[in-house]
Design a protein around this motif. Structure first.
Motif, short mmCIF file in Angstrom:
data_model
loop_
_atom_site.label_atom_id
_atom_site.label_comp_id
_atom_site.label_asym_id
_atom_site.label_seq_id
_atom_site.Cartn_x
_atom_site.Cartn_y
_atom_site.Cartn_z
N CYS A 167 0.84 -1.18 0.00
CA CYS A 167 0.00 0.00 0.00
C CYS A 167 0.89 1.24 0.00
CB CYS A 167 -0.89 -0.02 1.24
SG CYS A 167 -1.95 1.41 1.40
N ALA A 168 0.83 2.01 -1.09
CA ALA A 168 1.60 3.26 -1.16
C ALA A 168 0.98 4.27 -0.21
CB ALA A 168 1.59 3.78 -2.59
N LEU A 169 1.81 4.93 0.58
CA LEU A 169 1.32 5.89 1.56
C LEU A 169 1.53 7.34 1.11
CD1 LEU A 169 2.70 4.18 4.79
CD2 LEU A 169 0.36 4.13 3.92
N ALA A 170 2.76 7.68 0.79
CA ALA A 170 3.09 9.06 0.41
C ALA A 170 4.33 9.03 -0.46
CB ALA A 170 3.33 9.91 1.64
N GLY A 171 4.53 10.10 -1.22
CA GLY A 171 5.69 10.16 -2.08
C GLY A 171 6.11 11.59 -2.35
N TRP A 172 7.38 11.73 -2.72
CA TRP A 172 7.95 13.03 -3.03
C TRP A 172 8.69 12.92 -4.35
CZ3 TRP A 172 7.53 10.63 1.53
CH2 TRP A 172 6.89 11.32 2.56
N LEU A 173 8.67 13.99 -5.15
CA LEU A 173 9.33 14.01 -6.45
C LEU A 173 10.35 15.13 -6.48
CD1 LEU A 173 6.20 13.62 -8.74
CD2 LEU A 173 7.82 11.84 -8.09
N GLY A 174 11.43 14.92 -7.25
CA GLY A 174 12.45 15.94 -7.38
C GLY A 174 13.07 15.93 -8.76
N ALA A 175 13.65 17.08 -9.12
CA ALA A 175 14.27 17.22 -10.43
C ALA A 175 15.76 16.92 -10.41
CB ALA A 175 14.05 18.63 -10.96
N GLY A 176 16.39 16.94 -9.22
CA GLY A 176 17.83 16.73 -9.14
C GLY A 176 18.22 15.75 -8.05
N ALA A 177 19.37 15.09 -8.26
CA ALA A 177 19.86 14.12 -7.28
C ALA A 177 20.13 14.77 -5.93
CB ALA A 177 21.13 13.46 -7.81
N ASP A 178 20.43 16.06 -5.92
CA ASP A 178 20.69 16.76 -4.66
C ASP A 178 19.45 16.87 -3.78
OD1 ASP A 178 19.60 18.49 -6.63
OD2 ASP A 178 20.35 20.26 -5.55
N GLU A 179 18.28 16.62 -4.35
CA GLU A 179 17.04 16.68 -3.59
C GLU A 179 16.72 15.38 -2.85
OE1 GLU A 179 13.69 18.73 -5.66
OE2 GLU A 179 15.13 18.85 -7.32
N VAL A 180 17.37 14.28 -3.25
CA VAL A 180 17.05 12.96 -2.69
C VAL A 180 17.27 12.90 -1.18
CG1 VAL A 180 17.63 10.50 -2.76
CG2 VAL A 180 17.35 11.78 -4.89
N PRO A 181 18.40 13.39 -0.62
CA PRO A 181 18.55 13.32 0.84
C PRO A 181 17.43 14.03 1.60
CG PRO A 181 20.67 13.78 -0.19
CD PRO A 181 19.62 13.89 -1.26
N GLY A 182 17.00 15.18 1.10
CA GLY A 182 15.90 15.90 1.74
C GLY A 182 14.59 15.13 1.65
#
Length: 108
Positions: free
Chosen positions: A81-96
């Motif tokens: 069951c998917a709960l929540a997700g975040w999207l980003g345009a750059g690899a530098d956003e992944v840690p956040g």
């Protein structure tokens, strides 16, 4: 194969099943897999996604007591069951995004 390598391989296999259930393309590259309590967190890169190639998804780990009235107790298929997700345009956003997902998982 070392124990650490087997665990990493198992986590990636589990992550792939969860991503498939959520409709993520099979060519998405898994960048990171974490578990916080009963929440599974998966970071991916999908280079063909023009606007948001990086994503972090959270999934509820299927539990043994998940039931479906069309099945006998204990025989129902376990569903991610998917709960929540975040999207980003750059690899530098992944840690956040991973930090947000972990904070979310602690409250879920």
């Amino acid at each position: 194969m070392t124990t650490t390598a087997r665990i990493a391989q198992l986590r990636e296999s589990i992550a792939r099943r969860a991503l498939t259930a959520a409709g993520t393309p099979a060519d998405a590259r898994i960048l990171d897999v974490q578990r916080v309590g009963t929440v599974f967190i998966v970071a991916t890169e999908e280079p063909t996604n023009r606007w948001a190639p990086y994503a972090v998804e959270t999934f509820r780990v299927p539990a043994a007591d998940d039931t479906d009235r069309d099945y006998e107790p204990g025989e129902a298929p376990k569903i991610w069951c998917a709960l929540a997700g975040w999207l980003g345009a750059g690899a530098d956003e992944v840690p956040g995004m991973l930090a947000k997902a972990a904070a979310y998982a602690r409250t879920a």
